[in-house]
Design an enzyme around this catalytic site. Structure first.
Site, PDB file in Angstrom:
ATOM      1  N   GLY A 179       1.718   3.934  -4.209  1.00  0.00           N
ATOM      2  CA  GLY A 179       1.962   5.095  -5.056  1.00  0.00           C
ATOM      3  C   GLY A 179       2.418   6.322  -4.296  1.00  0.00           C
ATOM      4  N   LYS A 184      -1.528  -1.247 -13.879  1.00  0.00           N
ATOM      5  CA  LYS A 184      -2.677  -0.341 -13.667  1.00  0.00           C
ATOM      6  C   LYS A 184      -3.114   0.240 -15.017  1.00  0.00           C
ATOM      7  CE  LYS A 184      -1.196   0.286  -8.941  1.00  0.00           C
ATOM      8  NZ  LYS A 184      -1.133   1.127  -7.758  1.00  0.00           N
ATOM      9  N   GLU A 196      -1.484  -4.950   0.814  1.00  0.00           N
ATOM     10  CA  GLU A 196      -1.116  -3.657   0.235  1.00  0.00           C
ATOM     11  C   GLU A 196      -1.671  -2.545   1.119  1.00  0.00           C
ATOM     12  OE1 GLU A 196      -0.213  -3.995  -4.265  1.00  0.00           O
ATOM     13  OE2 GLU A 196      -2.320  -3.575  -4.035  1.00  0.00           O
ATOM     14  N   ASN A 240       1.812  -4.985 -11.658  1.00  0.00           N
ATOM     15  CA  ASN A 240       0.477  -4.456 -11.962  1.00  0.00           C
ATOM     16  C   ASN A 240       0.660  -3.119 -12.673  1.00  0.00           C
ATOM     17  OD1 ASN A 240      -2.095  -3.396 -11.957  1.00  0.00           O
ATOM     18  ND2 ASN A 240      -2.257  -3.192  -9.721  1.00  0.00           N
ATOM     19  N   GLU A 249      -7.655   0.308  -5.089  1.00  0.00           N
ATOM     20  CA  GLU A 249      -8.159   1.339  -6.002  1.00  0.00           C
ATOM     21  C   GLU A 249      -9.573   1.007  -6.466  1.00  0.00           C
ATOM     22  OE1 GLU A 249      -4.733   1.321  -8.576  1.00  0.00           O
ATOM     23  OE2 GLU A 249      -3.579   2.252  -6.966  1.00  0.00           O
TER      24      GLU A 249
HETATM   25  P1  13P Z   1       2.924   1.078  -6.300  1.00  0.00           P
HETATM   26  O1  13P Z   1       4.033   0.032  -6.398  1.00  0.00           O
HETATM   27  O2  13P Z   1       2.914   2.018  -7.463  1.00  0.00           O
HETATM   28  O3  13P Z   1       2.912   1.725  -4.970  1.00  0.00           O
HETATM   29  O4  13P Z   1       1.542   0.269  -6.434  1.00  0.00           O
HETATM   30  C1  13P Z   1       1.339  -0.839  -5.638  1.00  0.00           C
HETATM   31  C2  13P Z   1       0.101  -1.514  -6.087  1.00  0.00           C
HETATM   32  O5  13P Z   1      -0.990  -1.018  -5.890  1.00  0.00           O
HETATM   33  C3  13P Z   1       0.247  -2.791  -6.815  1.00  0.00           C
HETATM   34  O6  13P Z   1      -0.980  -3.414  -6.996  1.00  0.00           O
END
Ligand code: 13P
Length: 258
Positions: A177, A14, A171, A12, A101
């Site tokens: 993050g 983002k 998650e 992902n 998010e």
């Molecule tokens: P990170 O791997 O950056 O922690 O993000 C995880 C995430 O939200 C994947 O959808």
């Protein structure tokens, strides 16, 4: 007994990566994963990069495309929204729904998540339903209540045919993050709970086939141990998927030697 679940590793991106960054990324990534077999791989770029990725990959099997969001509506006067049919047109196969998010920053409720899931299924997109608790909820011992509420809110009322298309991603918000990964044992416990929920909802056969991904600070160093847990069927990777070589290592970590 061998489990009937092929691992899925999804990146992902983002709100990262412009359209012009897609070509060099894919050149490197495709080279790095060329020898890897037996794992489903998905890239989930932002909408603007999705077009480019789709031009390059088309409907190829080895790397599938996913979208980060979709509209619950089919078409019409919804400025700024992207419909399931628009995604299908770009060979998109997966779509994230209910990412934390979006829940946290954009006010998506369980009801909105459910409507998006239904819209995805109606267009034969495979939804990746994201669920997970915050740190406060975990510290209060509420993580299972939260997971159950989110699962119930999104999945109740779906037919078995539709449920069979759903992929779940656990998650934990506190691990996204932050560099804090859930321990393999913490993740496995949550995944088992999710599978038990699915068993109650739709029976053991369907629950046994549903893929449950882990997401939250997954790196090439932590991926193999997480994905070796019996109920962890792959990874949803954020930050570490932005580097094509590092992401390829995570994909490689999903290959299980029989
Ligand atoms: P990170 O791997 O950056 O922690 O993000 C995880 C995430 O939200 C994947 O959808």
């Amino acid at each position: 007994m061998a489990l009937p679940r092929k691992k899925l590793v999804a990146g992902n991106w983002k709100m990262n990566m412009t359209s012009s960054e897609v070509t060099p990324y894919l050149e490197t990534f495709r080279r790095e994963i060329d020898e890897i077999d037996g794992v489903d791989i998905a890239l989930i770029p932002p909408f603007t990069a999705l077009t480019k990725a789709s031009e390059i990959l088309g409907g190829t099997q080895k790397i599938r495309l996913g979208a980060q969001n979709l509209s619950p509506e089919a078409k019409g006067a919804f400025t700024g929204e992207i419909s399931a049919a628009m995604l299908r047109d770009l060979f998109v196969r997966y779509v994230l729904v209910g990412h934390s998010e979006r829940r946290r920053l954009f006010g998506e409720t369980d009801e909105i998540v459910r409507r998006k899931l239904v819209a995805a299924l109606a267009s034969e997109l495979r939804p990746i339903l994201c669920i997970g608790e915050t740190l406060e909820e975990r510290q209060a011992g509420q993580e299972k209540v939260v997971l159950e509420t989110q699962l119930q809110g999104a999945l109740a009322g779906l037919s078995k045919e539709d449920l069979a298309e759903v992929i779940v991603a656990y998650e934990p918000v506190w691990a996204i993050g932050t560099g804090l990964t859930a321990t393999p044992a913490q993740a496995q416990e949550a995944h088992l709970f999710i599978r038990e929920f699915l068993t109650k909802l739709a029976g053991a056969e369907l629950a046994g086939k549903t893929r449950i991904l882990y997401g939250g600070s997954v790196t090439a160093d932590t991926a193999a141990e997480l994905m070796s847990q019996p109920d962890i069927d792959g990874a949803l990777v954020g930050g570490a998927s932005l580097d094509p070589r590092g992401f390829a290592k995570i994909v490689a970590a999903a290959v299980t030697e029989e």
